[in-house]
Design a protein around this motif. Structure first.
Motif, PDB file in Angstrom:
ATOM      1  N   GLY A 257     -54.155  36.848 -19.121  1.00 54.54           N
ATOM      2  CA  GLY A 257     -53.044  36.860 -19.560  1.00 54.54           C
ATOM      3  C   GLY A 257     -51.777  37.207 -18.714  1.00 54.54           C
ATOM      4  N   SER A 258     -51.082  36.295 -17.995  1.00 57.38           N
ATOM      5  CA  SER A 258     -50.004  36.570 -17.203  1.00 57.38           C
ATOM      6  C   SER A 258     -49.101  35.284 -17.147  1.00 57.38           C
ATOM      7  N   SER A 259     -47.800  35.550 -17.206  1.00 59.53           N
ATOM      8  CA  SER A 259     -46.653  34.350 -17.381  1.00 59.53           C
ATOM      9  C   SER A 259     -46.935  33.708 -15.940  1.00 59.53           C
ATOM     10  N   GLU A 260     -46.830  34.540 -14.762  1.00 57.21           N
ATOM     11  CA  GLU A 260     -46.980  34.313 -13.483  1.00 57.21           C
ATOM     12  C   GLU A 260     -47.956  33.194 -13.168  1.00 57.21           C
ATOM     13  N   THR A 261     -49.220  33.596 -13.567  1.00 54.84           N
ATOM     14  CA  THR A 261     -50.331  32.648 -13.477  1.00 54.84           C
ATOM     15  C   THR A 261     -50.123  31.496 -14.298  1.00 54.84           C
ATOM     16  N   ILE A 262     -49.763  31.413 -15.545  1.00 59.14           N
ATOM     17  CA  ILE A 262     -49.443  30.302 -16.324  1.00 59.14           C
ATOM     18  C   ILE A 262     -48.691  29.471 -15.671  1.00 59.14           C
ATOM     19  N   ASN A 263     -47.473  29.793 -15.269  1.00 56.31           N
ATOM     20  CA  ASN A 263     -46.514  29.104 -14.776  1.00 56.31           C
ATOM     21  C   ASN A 263     -47.249  28.143 -13.417  1.00 56.31           C
ATOM     22  N   TRP A 264     -47.888  28.997 -12.577  1.00 57.10           N
ATOM     23  CA  TRP A 264     -48.698  28.397 -11.383  1.00 57.10           C
ATOM     24  C   TRP A 264     -49.562  27.510 -11.863  1.00 57.10           C
ATOM     25  N   ALA A 265     -50.525  27.795 -12.739  1.00 57.33           N
ATOM     26  CA  ALA A 265     -51.623  26.876 -13.306  1.00 57.33           C
ATOM     27  C   ALA A 265     -51.169  25.610 -13.825  1.00 57.33           C
ATOM     28  N   SER A 266     -50.296  25.638 -14.625  1.00 62.82           N
ATOM     29  CA  SER A 266     -49.868  24.469 -15.316  1.00 62.82           C
ATOM     30  C   SER A 266     -48.775  23.487 -14.577  1.00 62.82           C
ATOM     31  N   HIS A 267     -48.612  23.910 -13.290  1.00 58.57           N
ATOM     32  CA  HIS A 267     -47.882  23.146 -12.487  1.00 58.57           C
ATOM     33  C   HIS A 267     -48.202  21.645 -12.761  1.00 58.57           C
ATOM     34  N   PRO A 268     -47.486  20.590 -12.456  1.00 60.12           N
ATOM     35  CA  PRO A 268     -48.040  19.144 -12.656  1.00 60.12           C
ATOM     36  C   PRO A 268     -48.707  19.035 -11.502  1.00 60.12           C
ATOM     37  N   SER A 269     -48.658  19.587 -10.375  1.00 59.79           N
ATOM     38  CA  SER A 269     -49.619  19.255  -9.199  1.00 59.79           C
ATOM     39  C   SER A 269     -50.769  19.900  -9.500  1.00 59.79           C
ATOM     40  N   ARG A 270     -50.969  20.685 -10.512  1.00 62.26           N
ATOM     41  CA  ARG A 270     -52.348  21.493 -10.584  1.00 62.26           C
ATOM     42  C   ARG A 270     -52.979  21.051 -11.753  1.00 62.26           C
ATOM     43  N   LYS A 271     -52.356  21.368 -12.955  1.00 61.04           N
ATOM     44  CA  LYS A 271     -52.803  21.288 -14.545  1.00 61.04           C
ATOM     45  C   LYS A 271     -54.322  21.800 -14.573  1.00 61.04           C
ATOM     46  N   TYR A 272     -54.271  22.850 -14.133  1.00 59.84           N
ATOM     47  CA  TYR A 272     -55.635  23.644 -13.921  1.00 59.84           C
ATOM     48  C   TYR A 272     -55.963  24.212 -15.451  1.00 59.84           C
ATOM     49  N   VAL A 273     -57.116  24.081 -15.690  1.00 55.17           N
ATOM     50  CA  VAL A 273     -57.535  24.651 -16.966  1.00 55.17           C
ATOM     51  C   VAL A 273     -57.480  25.952 -17.125  1.00 55.17           C
TER      52      VAL A 273
ATOM     53  N   HIS B 150     -50.167  33.928 -27.979  1.00 50.02           N
ATOM     54  CA  HIS B 150     -48.966  33.926 -27.190  1.00 50.02           C
ATOM     55  C   HIS B 150     -49.176  33.211 -25.805  1.00 50.02           C
ATOM     56  N   PHE B 151     -50.257  33.205 -25.223  1.00 43.09           N
ATOM     57  CA  PHE B 151     -50.627  32.618 -23.900  1.00 43.09           C
ATOM     58  C   PHE B 151     -50.623  30.927 -23.854  1.00 43.09           C
ATOM     59  N   MET B 152     -51.496  30.597 -24.981  1.00 40.07           N
ATOM     60  CA  MET B 152     -51.629  29.251 -24.969  1.00 40.07           C
ATOM     61  C   MET B 152     -50.259  28.370 -25.484  1.00 40.07           C
ATOM     62  N   ARG B 153     -49.252  29.117 -26.092  1.00 43.64           N
ATOM     63  CA  ARG B 153     -48.042  28.662 -26.380  1.00 43.64           C
ATOM     64  C   ARG B 153     -47.311  28.740 -24.988  1.00 43.64           C
ATOM     65  N   LEU B 154     -47.460  29.654 -24.364  1.00 49.03           N
ATOM     66  CA  LEU B 154     -46.830  29.849 -23.159  1.00 49.03           C
ATOM     67  C   LEU B 154     -47.106  28.892 -22.122  1.00 49.03           C
ATOM     68  N   TYR B 155     -48.432  28.528 -22.095  1.00 51.62           N
ATOM     69  CA  TYR B 155     -48.822  27.288 -21.243  1.00 51.62           C
ATOM     70  C   TYR B 155     -48.114  26.086 -21.748  1.00 51.62           C
ATOM     71  N   ARG B 156     -48.341  25.808 -23.125  1.00 53.57           N
ATOM     72  CA  ARG B 156     -47.671  24.450 -23.446  1.00 53.57           C
ATOM     73  C   ARG B 156     -46.154  24.234 -23.421  1.00 53.57           C
ATOM     74  N   GLN B 157     -45.464  25.360 -23.750  1.00 49.09           N
ATOM     75  CA  GLN B 157     -44.135  25.512 -23.222  1.00 49.09           C
ATOM     76  C   GLN B 157     -43.908  25.141 -21.957  1.00 49.09           C
ATOM     77  N   GLN B 158     -44.527  25.994 -20.915  1.00 50.85           N
ATOM     78  CA  GLN B 158     -44.124  25.764 -19.431  1.00 50.85           C
ATOM     79  C   GLN B 158     -44.433  24.271 -19.303  1.00 50.85           C
ATOM     80  N   ALA B 159     -45.540  23.583 -19.539  1.00 53.32           N
ATOM     81  CA  ALA B 159     -45.886  22.336 -19.347  1.00 53.32           C
ATOM     82  C   ALA B 159     -44.681  21.344 -19.716  1.00 53.32           C
TER      83      ALA B 159
END
Lengths: 396, 260
Positions: A199-215, A228-237
């Motif tokens: 769990g890290s917001s930096e990792t989530i922002n990076w992984a969820s980027h539209p050019s990646r959409k990594y799992v 918390h972190f799943m919500r963060l991923y969805r919000q970032q998306a």
């Protein structure tokens, strides 16, 4: 939902009283605690368990990477993945290492994964991690370089897979005049990429980027953090302008199934308590060396962890672990209910079930796997199936 | 007795804090991994005879963490700019631990601004088969205890309350210390090759009970630098200027006074 089985391959014969003399099962625990006579049977037992998951109809099986410890005996996960690629026919094979920053030659991962993708005929899932803090003590790699090395190594590997070779890579940590990986990957443009994290917001922002959409996989954490972190991923998306789908999100957690709730708790207790209290035991300084987290994250997360004795100290009981969601344990019905309940709330589409944990013996592992595969998975198949929308390839 | 005044200066987009006190020849003190910013009795006493300048390194304490900071060499280049900006000349350079490594690195690069060098329990070199303490695996309490010979000092320090600001400074210092010294741990194999070029009067100071960089490092430094002398302080750990202030002052002032 999709169901994967992950194995850590712990040294189940570990003398659990080691902690009377040593403060961790990692980095500094003398390897004289490992009896060479145990190794062959243990590795083959664990590989059999993963192969059995394929036979039982799991969607995939996962190995992972840790160094110099009794917690997980897969410093080179590709060795196991190679064996699995030959012995299974249907399931995906996810390597939930490699810890990219630890390498001086990350092109080895591009090569290793490409070989696995070929041998398995396109069944490889490519995991990329930073490795936990202890890895930086074990390998000597500077934790303060971890983030930058991870991103460079990732870019380099993606370049090796997607840009016609030979090409040039010149970074701060990695530099290659000839990026020209043979063999090429079977899955084009590249195998699916998963990012397991604590769990890290930096990792989530990076992984969820539209050019990646990594799992994104949340690993071995309380439900509160999962939420918390799943919500963060969805919000970032959403901020990126798209909707994150369940198949972009996964939860890795120990699961144990028996005939009744009462039997499950009784049977799992010593093994899951050994997992959290003995195998995962490490001092704060080993878990979170300086530089592994940014100063802000260290202040926010690290200090809480120190105060809460997250790394060691308070002995965890199974009741407490179940309440926090750090193990899902019970009869088939109640395990299915819990997974469905959390799925509805949190929205994940992948369950990464650790069916063997700590000292759990072979027969109990198999029986729990059978109950899970025949009585839990069928109930949950239909939910959380939506895949991510296609990746947007644009200049970042 | 001279009190210090606090100053800030911005160099290479990095604002650093420094304390300065006293009159006389210039002493530039480069601190170790724990940071600076406190005018301990050692500095007070030193500033009775000298103009003492003690900056807090980029990445530490009250100073900025610049994006260009990756290694000790970056600090060296920064401090040559610092010396120029402050107009410091004929400097007696003192460095402790990480600061000793930095001081040696600077003199190897360019001895011109310096009249003498004092290395107190300096990091920067490697002695075969003499394991150093693992500062990054020690708990804060172990670290505090292992820095001193006399355990009454950590006993008292560990009882003192640490406020939020100070705690955050400690975290920042650890992070920068890791960045600079994690790998190779506390040394630079390329510095070791060239310390023989140091040709200004050099004093090596070591505590006979240094648990972080053990005492055999003292003679190793002495033997690498032509003409260097070694002073071993009895019953003393890794920070002689704090643990044995008078003895350390005595050897340093004698060293500086002897410079022709």
């Amino acid at each position: 939902m999709k169901f994967f089985m992950i194995h850590l391959m712990p040294y189940t014969h570990l003398d659990l009283d080691y902690d009377k003399k040593y403060d961790s099962a990692w980095v500094t625990l003398p390897n004289s605690y490992f009896d060479p006579k145990d190794g062959p049977a243990l590795y083959n037992r664990f590989i059999d368990e993963l192969v059995y998951a394929d036979e039982l109809g799991f969607d995939g099986i996962c190995c992972n990477e840790h160094h110099q410890n009794a917690y997980g005996l897969m410093p080179i996960p590709g060795v196991i993945a190679g064996a699995l690629a030959r012995q299974t026919r249907n399931c995906k094979i996810a390597v939930l290492g490699r810890a990219l920053p630890l390498l001086t030659y990350p092109l080895a991962v591009a090569e290793e994964y490409a070989m696995l993708d070929n041998i398995s005929n396109g069944r490889l899932i490519a995991g990329f991690v930073r490795g936990i803090g202890a890895e930086y003590h074990s390998t000597g790699v500077n934790p303060a370089e971890s983030h930058e090395r991870f991103h460079e190594a990732h870019d380099l590997i993606l370049q090796a897979w997607t840009k016609p070779g030979p090409s040039i890579y010149e970074g701060k940590y990695y530099h290659f005049n000839y990026v020209n990986t043979w063999p090429r990957v079977v899955q084009q443009p590249h195998p699916p990429i998963w990012i397991p994290s604590q769990g890290s917001s930096e990792t989530i922002n990076w992984a969820s980027h539209p050019s990646r959409k990594y799992v994104y996989l949340q690993t071995f954490s309380p439900v509160e953090q999962l939420r918390h972190f799943m919500r963060l991923y969805r919000q970032q998306a959403e901020k990126y302008g798209y909707e994150a789908k369940p198949q972009q999100l996964g939860w890795a957690t120990p699961i144990y199934v028996s005939d009744t709730d009462e039997a499950a708790v009784r049977e799992a207790r010593p093994h899951v308590e050994a997992f959290y209290n003995k195998f995962l035991r490490m001092p704060f300084e080993m878990l979170l060396p300086p530089g592994y987290l940014s100063l802000n994250s260290m202040a926010a997360v690290g200090e809480k962890a120190r105060a809460g004795g997250a790394a060691q100290g308070a002995v965890k009981k199974i009741e407490d672990l179940m309440e926090k969601g750090m193990i899902i344990c019970g009869s088939p019905d109640s395990v299915a209910q819990q997974l469905e309940h959390h799925q509805k709330e949190v929205g994940y589409g992948k369950v990464i079930a650790m069916m063997q944990f700590g000292t759990l013996p072979h027969d109990m592992t198999k029986r729990s796997m059978e109950l899970f595969a025949t009585k839990v998975i069928p109930k949950l198949r239909h939910i959380g199936e939506e895949e991510a929308t296609p990746v947007v390839h644009a200049a970042e | 007795m001279a009190e210090a005044t606090e100053h800030y200066v911005t160099i290479a987009d990095c604002k650093v804090q420094y304390l300065r006190g006293g009159k006389g020849q210039t002493v530039l003190f480069l601190h170790g991994g724990g940071g600076a910013g406190i005018w301990f009795p050692f500095f007070n006493a030193l500033s009775e005879q000298y103009d003492v300048v003690m900056p807090e390194h980029p990445g530490f304490g009250r100073s900025d963490t610049p994006p260009w900071l990756d290694n000790v060499g970056d600090l060296s280049n920064f401090y040559f700019e610092f010396i120029k900006r402050l107009g410091l000349k004929d400097i007696h350079l003192i460095g402790n631990s990480l600061g000793g490594w930095l001081a040696a690195d600077m003199v190897v690069r360019n001895p011109t601004p310096f009249r003498s060098l004092t290395l107190i329990t300096a990091a920067g070199i490697h002695v075969h088969d003499v394991p150093k303490g693992d500062i990054f695996l020690w708990s804060p309490e172990q670290l505090m205890r292992n820095l001193f010979h006399n355990q009454a000092i950590p006993d008292a320090l560990l009882k003192a309350p640490v406020n939020e600001e100070e705690r955050r400074r400690q975290m920042k210092n650890s992070l920068t210390l890791a960045k600079l010294t994690w790998q190779p741990r506390l040394y630079d194999p390329h510095l070791q090759k060239w310390v023989h070029r140091i040709d200004i009067p050099t004093l090596i100071v070591w505590g006979d009970d240094d648990k972080l960089i053990p005492p055999p490092y003292g003679p190793a430094w002495r033997d690498l630098i032509p003409g260097a002398t070694l002073a071993v302080i009895k019953d003393c750990g890794h920070v002689p200027h704090l643990e044995k202030t008078e003895e350390t002052l005595a050897v340093i002032t004698k060293h500086i006074a002897g410079v022709k």
